[in-house]
Design an enzyme around this catalytic site. Sequence first.
Site, PDB file in Angstrom:
ATOM      1  CB  SER A  47      -0.930   0.008   1.210  1.00  0.00           C
ATOM      2  OG  SER A  47      -0.182  -0.067   2.407  1.00  0.00           O
ATOM      3  N   GLY A  84      -2.016  -4.335   1.089  1.00  0.00           N
ATOM      4  CA  GLY A  84      -2.188  -5.560   1.856  1.00  0.00           C
ATOM      5  C   GLY A  84      -1.201  -6.650   1.516  1.00  0.00           C
ATOM      6  CG  ASN A 112       0.908  -5.332   4.436  1.00  0.00           C
ATOM      7  OD1 ASN A 112       0.240  -4.699   5.235  1.00  0.00           O
ATOM      8  ND2 ASN A 112       0.973  -5.024   3.159  1.00  0.00           N
ATOM      9  CG  ASP A 193      -3.045   4.749   8.581  1.00  0.00           C
ATOM     10  OD1 ASP A 193      -2.113   5.578   8.592  1.00  0.00           O
ATOM     11  OD2 ASP A 193      -3.308   4.042   7.586  1.00  0.00           O
ATOM     12  CG  HIS A 196      -0.935   3.806   4.798  1.00  0.00           C
ATOM     13  ND1 HIS A 196      -1.746   3.191   5.731  1.00  0.00           N
ATOM     14  CD2 HIS A 196      -0.564   2.846   3.927  1.00  0.00           C
ATOM     15  CE1 HIS A 196      -1.867   1.909   5.425  1.00  0.00           C
ATOM     16  NE2 HIS A 196      -1.161   1.673   4.334  1.00  0.00           N
TER      17      HIS A 196
END
Length: 225
Positions: A47, A84, A112, A193, A196
């Site tokens: 991502s 992801g 991830n 979050d 990112h």
Amino acid sequence: MSRPILSFPARRAVLAGLASSATFAGGIRAATPNASRPLKLLALGDSLTAGYGLAHQEGFVARLQSALDAVHAQTQVLDGGVSGDTSTDALARLDWVLGDKPDAALVELGGNDGLRGLDPATMERNLRAIIGRLQMAHLPVLVSGMLAPPNMGPQYGAQFKAVFERISTLPGILYEPFFLDGVAGHPELQQTDRIHPNAAGVDVIVRRILPPVLRLLQQARETHS
């Protein structure tokens, strides 16, 4: 464990002719501005490459394309980012993305794996397999490293970091240690979050990674000349 990066469909596009941005030029000149054809640079990642949470034009691929255009690098950036993706996922789809016949590859993976607490040894095997496959296709490779989230604990963090330290010594690759360097730990450069980058954070990443990308493209010109 912190929230895993959410999975969204991959955005695949060949970006060319975007408006130039003097912000990224920074006095850097492309090594071969008069090359006979544009190079294709595969950005293989998760991502962070795919531009999760951002408008298309604010994401990493678009901003890197703009930076390369600004220095007349004659390069098309191929979006190989899938939100992801773990290193296992990226390895599984590698042959598919190589169908676009890139000339060089930037590898940004591991985030991830770390968020999910996956075995660093498996990640290392996957990264070595990805790099080996790219090199077998005669592609110069730039690996951008990753760190494990602090909440995974110091032992896991040390094992995770050691993987990238070993990867950095592989023959024939370019390496830069941490894709989120200058952004991680800076809330003003992150989305809510705290994982990112926001648009300003992407700009920081692109400014930092542009010099090794230009070296990578020079290697690609030499390889394919």
